[in-house]
Write an enzyme that holds these catalytic residues in place. Sequence first.
Site, PDB file in Angstrom:
ATOM      1  N   HIS A  84      16.991  56.222  39.077  1.00  0.00           N
ATOM      2  CA  HIS A  84      18.133  56.204  38.160  1.00  0.00           C
ATOM      3  C   HIS A  84      18.007  54.983  37.248  1.00  0.00           C
ATOM      4  CE1 HIS A  84      22.236  56.926  36.776  1.00  0.00           C
ATOM      5  NE2 HIS A  84      22.362  55.605  36.778  1.00  0.00           N
ATOM      6  N   ASP A 163      34.390  60.495  40.360  1.00  0.00           N
ATOM      7  CA  ASP A 163      33.713  59.758  39.280  1.00  0.00           C
ATOM      8  C   ASP A 163      33.948  60.422  37.926  1.00  0.00           C
ATOM      9  OD1 ASP A 163      31.880  57.552  38.420  1.00  0.00           O
ATOM     10  OD2 ASP A 163      30.731  59.259  37.690  1.00  0.00           O
ATOM     11  N   ARG A 170      37.560  55.154  32.414  1.00  0.00           N
ATOM     12  CA  ARG A 170      36.909  53.861  32.101  1.00  0.00           C
ATOM     13  C   ARG A 170      36.405  53.838  30.670  1.00  0.00           C
ATOM     14  NH1 ARG A 170      32.293  53.618  36.012  1.00  0.00           N
ATOM     15  NH2 ARG A 170      31.810  51.655  34.975  1.00  0.00           N
ATOM     16  N   SER A 185      30.038  54.060  40.830  1.00  0.00           N
ATOM     17  CA  SER A 185      29.852  55.262  40.018  1.00  0.00           C
ATOM     18  C   SER A 185      28.425  55.792  40.175  1.00  0.00           C
ATOM     19  CB  SER A 185      30.148  54.900  38.552  1.00  0.00           C
ATOM     20  OG  SER A 185      29.700  55.886  37.677  1.00  0.00           O
ATOM     21  N   LYS A 189      27.147  59.077  43.195  1.00  0.00           N
ATOM     22  CA  LYS A 189      26.508  60.308  42.720  1.00  0.00           C
ATOM     23  C   LYS A 189      25.106  60.452  43.306  1.00  0.00           C
ATOM     24  CE  LYS A 189      27.560  59.028  38.545  1.00  0.00           C
ATOM     25  NZ  LYS A 189      27.819  58.810  37.134  1.00  0.00           N
TER      26      LYS A 189
HETATM   27  N1  URA Z   1      26.030  55.127  34.743  1.00  0.00           N
HETATM   28  C1  URA Z   1      26.947  55.688  35.583  1.00  0.00           C
HETATM   29  O1  URA Z   1      26.743  56.773  36.128  1.00  0.00           O
HETATM   30  N2  URA Z   1      28.083  55.000  35.782  1.00  0.00           N
HETATM   31  C2  URA Z   1      28.338  53.824  35.228  1.00  0.00           C
HETATM   32  O2  URA Z   1      29.385  53.267  35.490  1.00  0.00           O
HETATM   33  C3  URA Z   1      27.386  53.253  34.346  1.00  0.00           C
HETATM   34  C4  URA Z   1      26.220  53.936  34.118  1.00  0.00           C
END
Ligand code: URA
Length: 442
Positions: A84, A163, A170, A185, A189
Site C-alpha cells: 500500500h 472508513d 475527514r 484508515s 482496510k
Molecule cells: N489513504 C487511506 O486509505 N486513508 C487515509 O487516511 C490516507 C490515505
Amino acid sequence: MKLMPQEIISHKRDGLALSQAEVEQFVSGVVSGDFKDYQSSALLMAILLNGMTPEETGWLTEAMMRSGRIVELPEITRPKVDKHSTGGVGDKVSLILAPLVAACGLCVPMMSGRGLGHTGGTLDKLEAIPGFRTDLTDAEYRAQLALLHQAMIGQSADIVPADRKLYALRDVTGTVESIPLICSSILSKKMAEGIDSLVLDVKCGLGAFMKTESEARQLAESLVAISARMGKPTSAILTRMDEPLGHMIGNSLEVIESIDCLKGKGPSDLMEVTYALSAEMLILGGIESTQEGAMTALKGAINSGAALEGFRALVEAQGGDGTVVDNYNYLPRTGKTKDILLDNDSSMYVQGLDARSFGDAACILGAGRVSTDSIIDPSVGIELLKKVGQAVQPNEAIARIHYQGVDALEAAEARLEKAIKLSSKKPVSSSLIIDQISHENY
Ligand code: URA
C-alpha cells in the site's frame, strides 16, 4: 456503561485517552447512525488536535476493521502479501509490482482505492484499459487468486464501512492529516483483505500527504507498530515524493509506462521504488531470504517476460483487452498535445518539478477528481520529457500536456510553468529510498 456521544467527544477534547469501550462505541455509532455526522466530525477534529495513544490507535483500527466483512482466504496456499502506498503523483507501482511478485511466487490480493486529492488511484488507472472491471464478485476474486495469484479490485461496500463514512467526513472537515486517523484508515482496510503480511510505501515531500521526513517516519513507525499488534508483519519503506514518479501522469499514460516497465524499459526512479517494495514483499512472504536473492528473482521475472505475461493474464481475467500490452493504441488517447518550454536562453538544469502542482494540473485536465462527482478522463495527462537533474537547452520542451479542452489546458499550463524550476547548477541528487522501518523491531 454506554456514554452519550457528547461525553466521548468531551473526553478527547479535554486531552484524555479514550477507553477501548469508548472507541468501539464511536465506530459502531458511525456505522449505525447513533453518532451523527456533526458528532463524528467533532470527535475527528479532537483526535486530530489531541492525538491518540498507540493503544487507542490500535483499538480504533481493530474496531474499524470489524465494522464490516473480513475476507479470509484459507484456500490460497501461497503467502498472501500486499503493498500500500500513502499516495503520490505518477505512482503506478502497484500495476508493475502485482504481476511481478506473483511471477516470483507470492499471491497478491490487492484491494485499492481511487485517486484522492491530487494523488492518483490504482483503480482509476486500471479502468483506463477498455473493459477492465475492478468490481469482481467474491467468487470471481477468489477464483482469480487461485489461478493467477493476483487480483486488483476495489473495496466492496461491506468491507470497513466505518472508513467509507469517516473518510468522506475527514475529506471535508480538514481532518485528513492525522497520524492515528491515517493509520486506522489504511490498516483497517488492508487487514480486512485476508493478507499474511504487508509492505507500505510511506511517501514524504511536496507531492505527499506527509511533507517532512520526520512526519512520514512517525506515520511509518505507527503503521508498523499497529500492524505488529494485529499479528501481521509489516515493513514500511520511506520514499521521496518531491517530483512525480516516472515520466507519466494520467491514467492511460500511466498504464503505458507500467507496461514499459514490465518490458524492461522502465525509468530508473520508478524501477528503484518498485524493486525496493517488491523485494521486501518477497522477503516478508518467505520466498527469498536476502535482498540480493530477491533482486535476482525480480529481474529474472522481468527479463523472462513472466511478469509481462502475468499482467496480460490479469487484464484479460478482469474483462480487459490484453492486446493493450502489445499495442498502446487500444488505450484512450487525446491526440492533442502541447509542449511546455520555459524561456531559458542558455543551457540549464531542471532543479525541481513540484509533484503537488503536477498532480493538481493533471486533475484539472481531467485525470483526477476536482469534486466527488467528477468524471475521470483516462486519455489526458502530462508527460515529463525531463526529470530533475537533466539539462534543458534553449527551446527544449520539459513537459508535454495531453489535453481535451482548451480551458483545462490553459489552467494546467499556468500551474506547470510555476511548478518547474531551472538552475544553472546541476542539483545534487538524493536517493529516493530514505529508510526502511522493519517489523522486526516491533
Ligand atoms: N489513504 C487511506 O486509505 N486513508 C487515509 O487516511 C490516507 C490515505
